[in-house]
Motif scaffolding. Structure first.
Motif, short mmCIF file in Angstrom:
data_model
loop_
_atom_site.label_atom_id
_atom_site.label_comp_id
_atom_site.label_asym_id
_atom_site.label_seq_id
_atom_site.Cartn_x
_atom_site.Cartn_y
_atom_site.Cartn_z
N PHE A 280 0.83 -1.21 0.00
CA PHE A 280 0.00 0.00 0.00
C PHE A 280 0.87 1.26 0.00
O PHE A 280 0.54 2.25 -0.66
CB PHE A 280 -0.95 0.00 1.20
N PHE A 281 1.97 1.23 0.75
CA PHE A 281 2.87 2.38 0.75
C PHE A 281 3.39 2.64 -0.66
O PHE A 281 3.37 3.78 -1.15
CB PHE A 281 4.05 2.13 1.70
N ALA A 282 3.85 1.57 -1.32
CA ALA A 282 4.41 1.73 -2.66
C ALA A 282 3.35 2.19 -3.66
O ALA A 282 3.60 3.09 -4.48
CB ALA A 282 5.03 0.40 -3.12
N ILE A 283 2.16 1.61 -3.59
CA ILE A 283 1.14 1.93 -4.58
C ILE A 283 0.60 3.34 -4.37
O ILE A 283 0.33 4.08 -5.33
CB ILE A 283 -0.01 0.88 -4.56
N LEU A 284 0.45 3.77 -3.10
CA LEU A 284 -0.04 5.13 -2.86
C LEU A 284 1.01 6.17 -3.23
O LEU A 284 0.68 7.25 -3.73
CB LEU A 284 -0.47 5.29 -1.39
N ALA A 285 2.28 5.87 -2.98
CA ALA A 285 3.35 6.77 -3.42
C ALA A 285 3.37 6.85 -4.95
O ALA A 285 3.55 7.93 -5.53
CB ALA A 285 4.70 6.29 -2.89
N PHE A 286 3.15 5.71 -5.59
CA PHE A 286 3.09 5.66 -7.06
C PHE A 286 1.92 6.52 -7.56
O PHE A 286 2.06 7.28 -8.52
CB PHE A 286 2.93 4.21 -7.50
N PHE A 287 0.77 6.41 -6.90
CA PHE A 287 -0.39 7.22 -7.26
C PHE A 287 -0.09 8.71 -7.05
O PHE A 287 -0.51 9.56 -7.85
CB PHE A 287 -1.60 6.82 -6.40
N ALA A 288 0.61 9.02 -5.96
CA ALA A 288 0.90 10.43 -5.65
C ALA A 288 1.70 11.08 -6.77
O ALA A 288 1.39 12.19 -7.22
CB ALA A 288 1.65 10.52 -4.32
N PHE A 289 2.72 10.38 -7.25
CA PHE A 289 3.55 10.97 -8.31
C PHE A 289 2.79 11.03 -9.64
O PHE A 289 3.09 11.86 -10.49
CB PHE A 289 4.85 10.19 -8.44
N SER A 290 1.77 10.17 -9.78
CA SER A 290 0.89 10.29 -10.94
C SER A 290 0.08 11.58 -10.84
O SER A 290 -0.09 12.30 -11.83
CB SER A 290 -0.04 9.09 -11.02
N PHE A 291 -0.43 11.86 -9.65
CA PHE A 291 -1.16 13.12 -9.43
C PHE A 291 -0.26 14.33 -9.65
O PHE A 291 -0.72 15.39 -10.08
CB PHE A 291 -1.75 13.14 -8.01
N PHE A 292 1.03 14.19 -9.33
CA PHE A 292 1.96 15.31 -9.56
C PHE A 292 2.15 15.58 -11.06
O PHE A 292 2.63 16.64 -11.44
CB PHE A 292 3.32 15.02 -8.91
N GLY A 293 1.82 14.59 -11.89
CA GLY A 293 1.90 14.80 -13.33
C GLY A 293 3.12 14.20 -13.99
O GLY A 293 3.37 14.46 -15.17
N PHE A 294 3.88 13.36 -13.26
CA PHE A 294 5.08 12.77 -13.86
C PHE A 294 4.75 11.64 -14.82
O PHE A 294 5.56 11.28 -15.67
CB PHE A 294 6.02 12.28 -12.76
N TYR A 295 3.57 11.02 -14.66
CA TYR A 295 3.11 9.98 -15.58
C TYR A 295 1.62 9.80 -15.35
O TYR A 295 1.05 10.29 -14.37
CB TYR A 295 3.85 8.64 -15.35
N GLU A 296 0.96 9.08 -16.26
CA GLU A 296 -0.46 8.82 -16.17
C GLU A 296 -0.69 7.34 -15.88
O GLU A 296 0.00 6.48 -16.43
CB GLU A 296 -1.18 9.20 -17.47
N ILE A 297 -1.65 7.05 -15.01
CA ILE A 297 -2.05 5.67 -14.75
C ILE A 297 -3.40 5.46 -15.40
O ILE A 297 -4.37 6.13 -15.06
CB ILE A 297 -2.17 5.39 -13.23
N GLU A 402 -1.96 12.21 -0.69
CA GLU A 402 -1.76 10.78 -0.94
C GLU A 402 -0.39 10.33 -0.44
O GLU A 402 -0.23 9.26 0.15
CB GLU A 402 -1.88 10.53 -2.44
N LEU A 403 0.63 11.15 -0.65
CA LEU A 403 1.99 10.81 -0.22
C LEU A 403 2.07 10.78 1.31
O LEU A 403 2.70 9.89 1.90
CB LEU A 403 2.98 11.84 -0.78
N ALA A 404 1.42 11.75 1.96
CA ALA A 404 1.40 11.76 3.43
C ALA A 404 0.70 10.51 3.95
O ALA A 404 1.16 9.87 4.92
CB ALA A 404 0.70 13.02 3.93
N PHE A 405 -0.41 10.15 3.31
CA PHE A 405 -1.16 8.98 3.73
C PHE A 405 -0.34 7.71 3.52
O PHE A 405 -0.41 6.76 4.30
CB PHE A 405 -2.47 8.92 2.93
N ALA A 406 0.46 7.67 2.46
CA ALA A 406 1.28 6.48 2.16
C ALA A 406 2.21 6.14 3.32
O ALA A 406 2.41 4.96 3.64
CB ALA A 406 2.10 6.72 0.89
#
Length: 655
Positions: A280-297, A402-406
């Motif tokens: 969950f930590f890894a996936i939420l951090a991954f989602f966070a950087f998607s929200f930052f705009g570095f890539y799209e999921i 999302e990153l804080a929650f991760a």
């Protein structure tokens, strides 16, 4: 289309299995002597119609094959090769994209073993695998067999030592009628579900403000109102569209009702699993950087195209597929929020599956409401703000959250695993950096890939930035040895106060004296003639921390706990700390299945369910040293209720 039909059938089958097909394969065993040292163990199974049990030779990457093995390296025999199998079948499955090998209706496996200890009088052998019909259930069969002339017959499911240790778990409680007055009655459960529903609803509102969903509102509503022959028909279709959105998100939670029904404590075990929390930590951090705009999921584009094609069918079916298309194409924005909702539900106490369903319904309702409301009142569409840079800003802010929650999930893994690296002050320090970064972003000092050119800051943006900066100031004392304030408003998110880089009086909440073994605490209570506060808690339990840091910390309650009670805190999620080998045993559950008691968490979780028919935390009981229940159990509650509960129990003990 095939994938969609498979998904829907899987969901529907899961719900029906939980009610009528919870034990689709029944196993027994017998053994025949071949020579002085060799025997054949013969396993036979009756398999429910349409279910499959998988061969030892089933290919990798498909359903789990049958495995037969000795329980440990000290076994008094050894396995010789693979078992001989009765008739098997082969069939290609789209789920795994493989040809599977399986038994149906009946299975017989004959396993040759060699006795290595001439004095052996019995053996223990284990058979594991999967039984599937779209969905799969685990097979975990353990047999203890006794040597008797030329045959071995099944005698007991557990040995004498296991029987003795199982018996020690069961308490001779008095006044058990008070357990039926449990404070988790309808009012508290209803309140908990309402809170989860509101959180899911808020998550849905946040999803509406993302670039994947917001622009869809006027387009979709306009489509329904213009394509329908009458205004009433357009309104009906839009409302139906909203209803299908709610139904789709509700369906996503149904498989968890099956999991929840297998074992009262299984979801607690899942939610506190170290590797799941790391995931969950890894996936939420991954989602966070998607929200930052570095890539799209995104889900595969072919899924969206197929659902879009299906939506052209027309009528109710077409509207359903339009709703499903929205769920798929908006996944890059809704996925992270849904992931947080799933993770949060798994880490909550109570009926986790029901909480997840409630949260999903709240999420879907918030997502669906605008489509129905704007169809009823189309003139409101003119009042919607235009799509623009503010949608990307919303995504970036959600990314920081999302990153804080991760890091909460990384903290759970650290606590349960006893790694001692993400102490309370380290965790708070990381949050300070995250929210300081958010403040810099709000004030325009840092940018992300999809941000537009700098503009003059609006009043609302400045106000929000000041609010975030104030929160950073609020966090700063938390990294100090003697903080100016104790961050009680955040209780449950940072690690407990005793989990600190600074030296503490004890590893018990608030420095209280506590026992983490029931027998030791009971003995102390008898010697000192004091009542017991039995505290079922968990390292990853948010509400447990809230109770300890917001309720137990109150001076009058703290004094009562310190002077008048023997505190016994049992951590039901301590699944990384193994019991000594001589204390590990097989526990025979009421449904006839065997549960292996190997860790501290296994022991206390089973202890709670066995004696108190409850698997939630926090869960508090007041007992006398002779095991009389002094008051009804208490759960997460307010300060006044808890104080009154303690005082009434103390009076009952003294009288």
């Amino acid at each position: 289309m095939k994938q969609f039909i498979l998904l829907i059938s899987l969901i529907l089958s899961l719900t029906s299995f939980a009610q009528t097909e919870d034990n689709p394969s029944v196993w027994n065993a017998e053994i025949k002597k071949i020579s002085d040292t060799e025997y054949d163990v013969i396993f036979k199974a009756k398999i429910l119609d349409k279910w499959h049990v998988y061969s030892q030779y089933n290919p990798d990457g498909a359903s789990l094959p049958i495995e037969i093995y000795a329980p440990d390296s000290l076994a008094n025999y050894k396995i010789i090769g693979k078992a001989k199998e009765s008739k098997t079948y082969k069939e290609y499955t789209e789920i795994w994209d493989k040809e599977e090998i399986f038994f149906k209706k009946n299975a017989t496996l004959t396993q040759r073993i060699e006795i290595t200890d001439p004095t052996a009088s019995r053996i223990k052998i284990i058979l594991e695998g999967q039984v599937c019909k779209e969905a799969c259930l685990q097979i975990e069969e353990s047999f203890i067999l006794s040597l008797n002339g030329q045959t071995l017959n099944i005698v007991e499911t557990i040995d004498e030592r296991s029987k003795l240790l199982s018996k020690k778990l069961k308490l001779d409680l008095k006044n058990t009628s008070l357990l039926k007055m449990d404070s988790d009655g309808n009012s508290e459960e209803g309140s908990s579900l309402f809170t989860i529903f509101i959180l899911g609803f808020v998550g849905g509102l946040l999803a509406l403000l993302t670039p994947c969903v917001f622009p869809m509102i006027p387009l979709t509503v306009s489509f329904f109102t213009k394509q329908s022959q009458t205004k009433s028909k357009g309104i009906t279709n839009a409302v139906l569209y909203g209803v299908f959105i709610v139904v789709i998100y509700f369906l996503l939670s149904l498989p968890f009702h099956l999991i929840d029904g297998l074992d009262p404590s299984i979801l607690n075990s899942i939610s506190t699993n170290v590797w799941l929390n790391l995931f969950f930590f890894a996936i939420l951090a991954f989602f966070a950087f998607s929200f930052f705009g570095f890539y799209e999921i995104t889900l595969p584009s072919s899924w969206g195209n197929k659902m879009d094609d299906a939506s052209n069918v027309g009528g109710i079916i077409g509207i359903f597929f339009m709703a499903l298309t929205l769920a798929i194409v908006s996944f890059s924005c809704t996925g992270p929020i849904l992931g947080s909702l799933l993770a949060g539900s798994l880490n909550a106490s109570g009926n986790t599956a029901m909480q997840l369903s409630t949260g999903m319904v709240g999420f879907g309702l918030a997502l669906a409401l605008p489509f129905a409301l704007f169809a009823l009142f189309p003139s409101w569409l003119n009042s919607l703000p235009k799509s623009g840079g503010w949608l990307n800003t919303t995504k970036v802010v959600l990314g920081f959250l999302e990153l804080a929650f991760a890091f909460k999930f990384l903290s759970n893994a650290d606590l349960v695993g006893h790694w001692d690296f993400l102490k309370r002050e380290v965790f708070i320090g990381i949050w300070i950096l995250i929210f300081f970064g958010l403040a810099l972003y709000i004030f325009g000092k840092i940018k992300f890939p999809h941000d537009g050119p700098s503009k003059k800051l609006s009043f609302s943006r400045i106000s929000f930035g000041i609010l975030v900066a104030s929160f950073v100031i609020y966090l700063i004392p938390g990294v100090m040895k003697n903080p100016t304030w104790n961050l009680n408003q955040l209780s449950g998110f940072p690690p407990p106060q005793f989990y600190s880089i600074y030296e503490q009086e004890s590893d018990c909440p608030l420095g209280l004296n506590c026992f983490k073994d029931f027998d030791e605490g009971l003995q102390y209570a008898k010697e000192n003639n004091k009542p017991i506060l039995l505290d079922f808690t968990g390292w990853a339990c948010v509400n447990c921390r809230k109770m300890e840091e917001n309720v137990w910390s109150e001076p009058d309650i703290y004094q009562t706990l310190k002077e008048d009670f023997v505190l016994i805190s049992l951590y039901v999620d301590d699944n990384e700390k193994e019991l000594p080998k001589d204390q590990q045993f097989d526990f025979l559950k009421a449904n006839g299945k065997i549960k292996k008691i190997e860790t501290v968490g296994d022991k206390w979780a089973t202890f709670q369910v066995l004696n108190f028919k409850n698997a939630s935390q926090p869960y508090y009981l007041l007992l006398s040293p002779d095991l009389e229940i002094l008051h009804r159990p208490e759960k997460y509650t307010d300060r006044d209720t808890y104080k009154q509960w303690l005082d009434e129990g103390l009076v009952k003990f003294k009288n």
